[in-house]
Design a protein around this motif. Sequence first.
Motif, mmCIF file in Angstrom:
data_model
loop_
_atom_site.group_PDB
_atom_site.id
_atom_site.type_symbol
_atom_site.label_atom_id
_atom_site.label_comp_id
_atom_site.label_asym_id
_atom_site.label_seq_id
_atom_site.Cartn_x
_atom_site.Cartn_y
_atom_site.Cartn_z
ATOM 1 N N ALA A 158 0.821 -1.226 0.000
ATOM 2 C CA ALA A 158 0.000 0.000 0.000
ATOM 3 C C ALA A 158 0.850 1.269 0.000
ATOM 4 C CB ALA A 158 -0.956 -0.008 1.194
ATOM 5 N N GLY A 159 1.887 1.260 -0.823
ATOM 6 C CA GLY A 159 2.711 2.452 -0.969
ATOM 7 C C GLY A 159 3.758 2.659 0.102
ATOM 8 N N GLY A 160 3.914 1.720 1.014
ATOM 9 C CA GLY A 160 4.926 1.831 2.063
ATOM 10 C C GLY A 160 5.898 0.672 2.003
ATOM 11 N N ARG A 161 7.103 0.889 2.507
ATOM 12 C CA ARG A 161 8.135 -0.151 2.530
ATOM 13 C C ARG A 161 8.277 -0.658 3.957
ATOM 14 N NH1 ARG A 161 10.562 -3.445 -1.185
ATOM 15 N NH2 ARG A 161 12.595 -4.128 -0.445
ATOM 16 N N TYR A 162 8.115 -1.965 4.139
ATOM 17 C CA TYR A 162 8.160 -2.594 5.451
ATOM 18 C C TYR A 162 9.395 -3.459 5.580
ATOM 19 C CZ TYR A 162 3.313 -1.121 6.025
ATOM 20 O OH TYR A 162 2.172 -0.362 6.140
ATOM 21 N N ASP A 163 9.952 -3.514 6.794
ATOM 22 C CA ASP A 163 11.074 -4.404 7.070
ATOM 23 C C ASP A 163 10.586 -5.845 7.102
ATOM 24 O OD1 ASP A 163 13.075 -2.392 7.405
ATOM 25 O OD2 ASP A 163 12.281 -1.967 9.402
ATOM 26 N N SER A 164 11.461 -6.773 6.696
ATOM 27 C CA SER A 164 11.075 -8.186 6.703
ATOM 28 C C SER A 164 12.166 -9.086 7.272
ATOM 29 C CB SER A 164 10.697 -8.643 5.288
ATOM 30 O OG SER A 164 11.803 -8.529 4.404
ATOM 31 N N ASP A 165 13.058 -8.510 8.091
ATOM 32 C CA ASP A 165 14.008 -9.367 8.786
ATOM 33 C C ASP A 165 13.232 -10.244 9.762
ATOM 34 O OD1 ASP A 165 14.158 -7.920 11.645
ATOM 35 O OD2 ASP A 165 14.073 -6.410 10.048
ATOM 36 N N GLN A 166 13.893 -11.198 10.377
ATOM 37 C CA GLN A 166 13.200 -12.184 11.202
ATOM 38 C C GLN A 166 12.392 -11.540 12.330
ATOM 39 O OE1 GLN A 166 15.765 -15.155 12.930
ATOM 40 N NE2 GLN A 166 14.064 -16.448 13.569
ATOM 41 N N LEU A 196 7.696 2.229 9.513
ATOM 42 C CA LEU A 196 8.096 1.656 8.230
ATOM 43 C C LEU A 196 9.617 1.625 8.099
ATOM 44 C CD1 LEU A 196 5.068 2.268 7.819
ATOM 45 C CD2 LEU A 196 5.593 2.772 5.444
ATOM 46 N N ALA A 197 10.090 1.045 7.023
ATOM 47 C CA ALA A 197 11.534 0.881 6.809
ATOM 48 C C ALA A 197 12.271 2.222 6.768
ATOM 49 C CB ALA A 197 11.788 0.093 5.530
ATOM 50 N N ASP A 198 11.583 3.276 6.311
ATOM 51 C CA ASP A 198 12.223 4.599 6.245
ATOM 52 C C ASP A 198 12.036 5.395 7.534
ATOM 53 O OD1 ASP A 198 9.570 5.314 6.170
ATOM 54 O OD2 ASP A 198 9.677 6.324 4.219
ATOM 55 N N ASN A 199 11.549 4.717 8.600
ATOM 56 C CA ASN A 199 11.304 5.308 9.923
ATOM 57 C C ASN A 199 10.104 6.244 9.972
ATOM 58 O OD1 ASN A 199 13.345 3.954 11.373
ATOM 59 N ND2 ASN A 199 14.876 5.383 10.587
ATOM 60 N N SER A 200 9.344 6.305 8.896
ATOM 61 C CA SER A 200 8.082 7.044 8.977
ATOM 62 C C SER A 200 7.066 6.170 9.713
ATOM 63 C CB SER A 200 7.574 7.409 7.579
ATOM 64 O OG SER A 200 7.287 6.234 6.828
ATOM 65 N N VAL A 201 5.991 6.799 10.198
ATOM 66 C CA VAL A 201 4.993 6.081 10.979
ATOM 67 C C VAL A 201 3.676 6.073 10.213
ATOM 68 C CG1 VAL A 201 3.705 6.001 13.154
ATOM 69 C CG2 VAL A 201 6.098 6.748 13.143
#
Length: 199
Positions: A105-113, A142-147
């Motif tokens: 949905a337009g955001g980048r999420y972290d996917s580490d364990q 999110l991955a870019d530290n935005s909320v």
Amino acid sequence: MVRRIEANMPFSSAQLTVLSYSSEEGYLAGAGSVWSSQVSMPLDGAGGLTPGSVDAWLVTAAGSPFAGGTVVADRSLSLECAKSRRWADIKARRDRVEAGGFDCAGGRYDSDQRSAQRIAVAAQSALAQRAAALPYTVAWILADNSVRQLDGAGMIAVADALAEHVDAAFSTARALRDQVDAAATIEQVGAVQWPAPAQ
């Protein structure tokens, strides 16, 4: 000649074991002095860690002690050994892709364990709240530290996107494994590469 490649967590560098010869002709003739070197290769996270990228970095990068040299093929490499090495490279790339983040949905999420575990727990909570007809909301970093504020449906969608991301990485690796298994020559094994990311 690269003898060993080890990726260092969190995949910011790779440790290379390199055999060095006085000349390619000497190596091919079975002569020439040889010594082993340990070299740290930085990883930019974009190109992946493949034999081709390692070879190119060794002979062209300003930070490589072998800049200007020549990479020689391992003449003792068997087809089965080449397949084993290629599959190890593919699995390492699969793991980096899996842990490298995903879009939803337009955001980048972290996917580490750890992030994947947090997403699973939050999605379970969202499902429980929905089953109880209660509202759910969470402030997700999110991955870019935005909320981003997520409601129950949004949190479940993130978990679904993570599952699709992981499945895509494993599906790609399985398809490449089939190509490696079907290869009849070392050159065909070397031609099996992880697909470039879509632009």
